[in-house]
Design an enzyme around this catalytic site. Structure first.
Site, short mmCIF file in Angstrom:
data_model
loop_
_atom_site.label_atom_id
_atom_site.label_comp_id
_atom_site.label_asym_id
_atom_site.label_seq_id
_atom_site.Cartn_x
_atom_site.Cartn_y
_atom_site.Cartn_z
N GLU A 91 11.40 7.08 -8.06
CA GLU A 91 12.12 5.95 -7.46
C GLU A 91 12.34 4.80 -8.43
OE1 GLU A 91 9.75 4.57 -4.13
OE2 GLU A 91 9.27 6.64 -3.63
N CYS A 104 12.90 -2.20 -11.23
CA CYS A 104 11.53 -1.70 -11.29
C CYS A 104 11.62 -0.19 -11.46
CB CYS A 104 10.82 -2.06 -9.98
SG CYS A 104 9.20 -1.31 -9.83
N CYS A 111 0.94 10.04 -9.59
CA CYS A 111 0.01 9.20 -10.36
C CYS A 111 -1.40 9.76 -10.19
CB CYS A 111 0.07 7.76 -9.85
SG CYS A 111 -0.96 6.61 -10.78
N CYS A 115 -5.57 4.87 -6.52
CA CYS A 115 -5.78 3.61 -5.80
C CYS A 115 -5.61 3.84 -4.28
CB CYS A 115 -4.81 2.53 -6.29
SG CYS A 115 -5.01 2.15 -8.03
N CYS A 118 -2.23 2.80 -2.32
CA CYS A 118 -0.94 3.11 -2.93
C CYS A 118 -0.41 4.48 -2.53
CB CYS A 118 -1.10 3.03 -4.45
SG CYS A 118 0.44 3.33 -5.34
N GLU A 159 1.36 5.37 -13.86
CA GLU A 159 0.59 4.42 -14.65
C GLU A 159 1.17 4.42 -16.07
OE1 GLU A 159 -1.75 1.99 -14.57
OE2 GLU A 159 -1.51 2.04 -16.74
N SER A 190 3.07 -3.06 -16.06
CA SER A 190 1.95 -3.23 -15.14
C SER A 190 0.95 -2.09 -15.28
CB SER A 190 2.50 -3.28 -13.70
OG SER A 190 1.46 -3.45 -12.77
N HIS A 215 -6.62 -7.00 -8.00
CA HIS A 215 -6.83 -6.73 -6.57
C HIS A 215 -8.21 -7.05 -6.03
CE1 HIS A 215 -2.92 -5.11 -6.95
NE2 HIS A 215 -3.23 -3.88 -7.28
N CYS A 332 6.01 0.94 -3.80
CA CYS A 332 5.68 2.10 -4.64
C CYS A 332 5.48 3.44 -3.94
CB CYS A 332 4.34 1.82 -5.32
SG CYS A 332 4.56 1.19 -6.94
N1 SAH Z 1 0.10 1.89 -12.17
C1 SAH Z 1 0.55 0.57 -12.46
C2 SAH Z 1 1.98 0.29 -12.06
C3 SAH Z 1 2.48 0.84 -10.78
S1 SAH Z 1 1.91 0.11 -9.27
C4 SAH Z 1 -0.39 -0.43 -11.85
O1 SAH Z 1 -1.34 -0.04 -11.19
O2 SAH Z 1 -0.21 -1.62 -12.07
C5 SAH Z 1 2.74 -1.45 -9.20
C6 SAH Z 1 1.99 -2.50 -8.39
O3 SAH Z 1 2.11 -2.27 -6.99
C7 SAH Z 1 0.51 -2.52 -8.71
O4 SAH Z 1 0.06 -3.84 -8.81
C8 SAH Z 1 -0.05 -1.84 -7.48
O5 SAH Z 1 -1.40 -2.11 -7.33
C9 SAH Z 1 0.85 -2.38 -6.38
N2 SAH Z 1 0.83 -1.66 -5.12
C10 SAH Z 1 0.73 -0.33 -4.91
N3 SAH Z 1 0.75 -0.04 -3.60
C11 SAH Z 1 0.88 -1.21 -2.96
C12 SAH Z 1 0.96 -1.58 -1.58
N4 SAH Z 1 0.89 -0.66 -0.61
N5 SAH Z 1 1.10 -2.89 -1.27
C13 SAH Z 1 1.17 -3.83 -2.25
N6 SAH Z 1 1.10 -3.55 -3.56
C14 SAH Z 1 0.94 -2.26 -3.91
#
Ligand code: SAH
Length: 352
Positions: A91, A104, A111, A115, A118, A159, A190, A215, A332
C-alpha cells in the site's frame, strides 16, 4: 534471468552501458525515461530501435498495477493497493498538506517486527521490496493522481531498516537530479528501533528525518506491545537517537501511539518527558487507529490532551497528529488485509 534496470543508479547504468560499448549519454536517456514512468523500452522514442530491442532482452522494467484505489471524501487522501510483479500487494497513501503532497510508501511485503497494534505484521514478513518497487509507488501514484509529490515518508508496510540496502539505493534514486530530485530534507524514515541499523544509517550522514516509533517510555509497557524492545530496550534506543543527532545534526522525531490503558498514563507522560528532556526531539502523539484484528483501543481525547500538556510543560515539544484518511482504512496494512480477506467477486466501492 533479466536484470531489474530501474533499481540501478545512473553511475551503475553508465558502467553497464560502457561494458556493452554503448555511449554514456544513452544511459542518461534511459534513466530519464524510467524516472518519468516509462514501462516499455519500445516507448523510448529517442533510442535507436536495435538498442531498444537489446535492452528488452537484457533488462525488465517493474510496473505495479493498481489493485485497489480509495479516495477520501473528507480530505482528498488517496490510498493505493499495488499488485507487484509476483502478485504480492503493498500500500501507499498520498496526502495533501498545505506545504505540499506527501506520499507514505511501503518498504516490505508484510513485516517481521510483530508490533501488537499494527495490521502490517499480522501475516509476518513475506519479502523485502526492491529499490524500483519503492520508487514505483512514488512515480505511479503521482502520475495517477496527477499530483506532484514533494515529500516522502517511509512509514507504510514494513520496517525500512530491515531492508536498509534497498532503502539506501531507493533514496539515491529518488534524490537523483536526473530523476525525481526529491531532497533528503523532504524525506522521513520511520523505524521501530533497530539500534545497530540506526547507527549504520547515521554513518551516512544523510539529511533525512529519522522518525522513531517509541509508543511507551518504560520497558515493561514497550516490550508488551513491541517485541523489538526485548532486543533493544528504551534507554539503548534513546542513546542511539542521541548518537544519530550528534552525527547528522538532525533532530529526531518520535511517534507515540496513544493506546487506552497501555501508553497514556500521566506517569508515562512524566517519564517520557524526563527521558527526552534536553534532547533535540519532537513527539508526535497519534491516537491509535483501531485495527479489527486487535483488541487495543485508542486513548480518549482528554487523556491525549493531558499527555501533551505534561510533555509541553516539561519543555518537550509535542503535537497531536491530525489523522487523515480515517474513512479509507489508511492505517498501515489495513487495506492489504481487507483485500486478502475479500471473496472473489465482492463489490468494491471505488471512491468511497
Ligand atoms: N516499521 C516502521 C514503519 C512502519 S509503521 C516503524 O515501526 O516505524 C509506521 C507508523 O505507524 C509507526 O509509528 C507505527 O508504530 C504506526 N502504527 C502502526 N499501526 C498503527 C495503528 N493501528 N494506529 C496508529 N499507529 C500505528
Amino acid at each position: 534471468m533479466k536484470l531489474d534496470i530501474k533499481s540501478m543508479t545512473l553511475p551503475e547504468l553508465r558502467t553497464a552501458f560502457q561494458a556493452r560499448n554503448l555511449p554514456a549519454y544513452r544511459a542518461k536517456q534511459v534513466f530519464t525515461w524510467l524516472h518519468r514512468g516509462a514501462t516499455r523500452f519500445a516507448d523510448m522514442s529517442d533510442l535507436p530501435k536495435d538498442l531498444r530491442a537489446t535492452l528488452a532482452e537484457t533488462y525488465f522494467i517493474t510496473a505495479p498495477e493498481i489493485a485497489r484505489k480509495q479516495v477520501s471524501k473528507r480530505d482528498g487522501t488517496v490510498k493505493y493497493l499495488w499488485r507487484l510483479g509476483d502478485g504480492n500487494c503493498v500500500e501507499s497513501v498520498l496526502m495533501r498538506y498545505r506545504h505540499g503532497n506527501t506520499i507514505c510508501i511501503s518498504t516490505e511485503v508484510g513485516c517481521a517486527m510483530g508490533c501488537k497494534f499494527c495490521a502490517s505484521t499480522l501475516g509476518g514478513l513475506v519479502r523485502r521490496l526492491s529499490p524500483a518497487e519503492m520508487l514505483d509507488q512514488v512515480l505511479f501514484a503521482g502520475q495517477d493522481a496527477e499530483m506532484p509529490i514533494s515529500n516522502i515518508v517511509l512509514m507504510g508496510i514494513g520496517e525500512p531498516l530491515d531492508n536498509l540496502d534497498s532503502v539506501l539505493r531507493f533514496l539515491e534514486l529518488v534524490n537523483s537530479p536526473e530523476g525525481l530530485n526529491i531532497g533528503m530534507r523532504h524525506i522521513s524514515l520511520s523505524t521501530c528501533g533497530l539500534v545497530e541499523r540506526i547507527d549504520e544509517l547515521a554513518e551516512r550522514k544523510l539529511q533525512l528525518t529519522l522518525s522513531v516509533s517509541l509508543h511507551a517510555p518504560d520497558d515493561e509497557s514497550r516490550s508488551a506491545i513491541m517485541p523489538v524492545n526485548r532486543r533493544w530496550p528504551v534507554d539503548d534506543l534513546l542513546a542511539a537517537c542521541r548518537r544519530y543527532f550528534e552525527k547528522t545534526g538532525r533532530r529526531v522525531s518520535f511517534e507515540y501511539t496513544m493506546i487506552d490503558g497501555v501508553s497514556d498514563s500521566e506517569a508515562q507522560a512524566r517519564l517520557l518527558a524526563s527521558k527526552l528532556r534536553g534532547m533535540a526531539a519532537h513527539v508526535n502523539l497519534i491516537p491509535l487507529n483501531a485495527v479489527a484484528e486487535r483488541t487495543l483501543r485508542p486513548s480518549p481525547r482528554p487523556s491525549v490532551a493531558r499527555f501533551q500538556e505534561i510533555l509541553e510543560r516539561a519543555g518537550v515539544t509535542a503535537t497531536v497528529r491530525r489523522s487523515l484518511g480515517g474513512d479509507i482504512d489508511a492505517s498501515c496494512g489495513q487495506l492489504r488485509r481487507k483485500y486478502a480477506g475479500e471473496e472473489e467477486g465482492t463489490e468494491w466501492k471505488h471512491g468511497d
